[in-house]
Motif scaffolding. Structure first.
Motif, short mmCIF file in Angstrom:
data_model
loop_
_atom_site.label_atom_id
_atom_site.label_comp_id
_atom_site.label_asym_id
_atom_site.label_seq_id
_atom_site.Cartn_x
_atom_site.Cartn_y
_atom_site.Cartn_z
N PHE A 34 0.68 -1.13 -0.10
CA PHE A 34 0.06 -0.07 0.07
C PHE A 34 0.96 1.25 -0.03
N SER A 35 0.81 2.13 -0.89
CA SER A 35 1.66 3.28 -1.09
C SER A 35 0.79 4.44 -0.42
N ASN A 36 1.65 5.27 0.29
CA ASN A 36 1.27 6.37 1.10
C ASN A 36 1.12 7.73 0.12
N LYS A 37 1.42 7.47 -1.13
CA LYS A 37 1.20 8.57 -1.95
C LYS A 37 -0.17 8.85 -2.19
N HIS A 38 -0.37 10.22 -2.54
CA HIS A 38 -1.70 10.62 -3.14
C HIS A 38 -1.93 10.16 -4.65
N LEU A 65 10.64 14.58 -15.66
CA LEU A 65 11.40 15.50 -15.08
C LEU A 65 11.47 15.85 -13.50
N GLY A 66 10.37 14.87 -12.83
CA GLY A 66 10.15 15.10 -11.70
C GLY A 66 9.80 16.49 -10.96
N LYS A 91 5.29 12.88 -2.98
CA LYS A 91 4.13 12.32 -2.13
C LYS A 91 3.11 12.03 -3.29
N TYR A 92 3.21 12.51 -4.49
CA TYR A 92 2.17 12.06 -5.39
C TYR A 92 2.56 11.16 -6.37
N ALA A 93 1.50 10.14 -6.72
CA ALA A 93 1.64 9.03 -7.68
C ALA A 93 0.67 9.52 -8.75
N ILE A 94 1.19 10.01 -10.01
CA ILE A 94 0.36 10.49 -11.00
C ILE A 94 0.33 9.42 -12.20
N SER A 95 -0.92 9.30 -12.45
CA SER A 95 -1.32 8.18 -13.57
C SER A 95 -1.71 8.99 -14.66
#
Length: 115
Positions: free
Chosen positions: A8-12, A33-34, A39-43
């Motif tokens: 389980f990721s703690n990223k949003h 490029l980061g 803290k964000y996991a972007i899909s």
């Protein structure tokens, strides 16, 4: 015995629905490029055209896997009929007159001119 506890990721978790290849590649590059906080996991989702955006939005929103679902699309040229149609369909989906304003639909032409 191997540990079978799921990770389980703690990223949003944020989903960005991109209108097409141009928008998708743009966001893909930003992720590479980061530019966002760790803290964000972007899909990303490539809708394959603005006519597919409302269905992709509804699917990802109802999926419940994301804390936030955004739409990144082009306003095209005046009178912005396709853009307004996307907003109308998102509003109808939520049953609120201004829901699309809260979804944060980014106007590609305006953003592109800032770069």
């Amino acid at each position: 015995m191997a540990n079978r506890i799921p990770f389980f990721s703690n990223k949003h978790k944020i989903c960005v629905i991109c209108e097409g290849n141009e928008e998708y590649e743009y966001f893909k590059r930003l992720i590479f490029l980061g530019v966002w906080n760790n803290k964000y996991a972007i899909s990303l989702v490539n809708a394959g055209g603005n006519g597919n955006i409302p269905a992709r939005y509804q699917d990802r929103y109802q999926n419940g896997s994301y804390e936030l679902v955004l739409v990144f699309c082009d306003t095209e040229k005046k009178p912005y009929e396709q853009y307004e149609d996307i907003k109308r369909k998102i509003n109808e989906f939520h049953g609120v007159d201004n829901a699309s304003d809260e979804v944060v639909i980014i106007k590609w032409r305006k953003l592109h001119s800032l770069l």
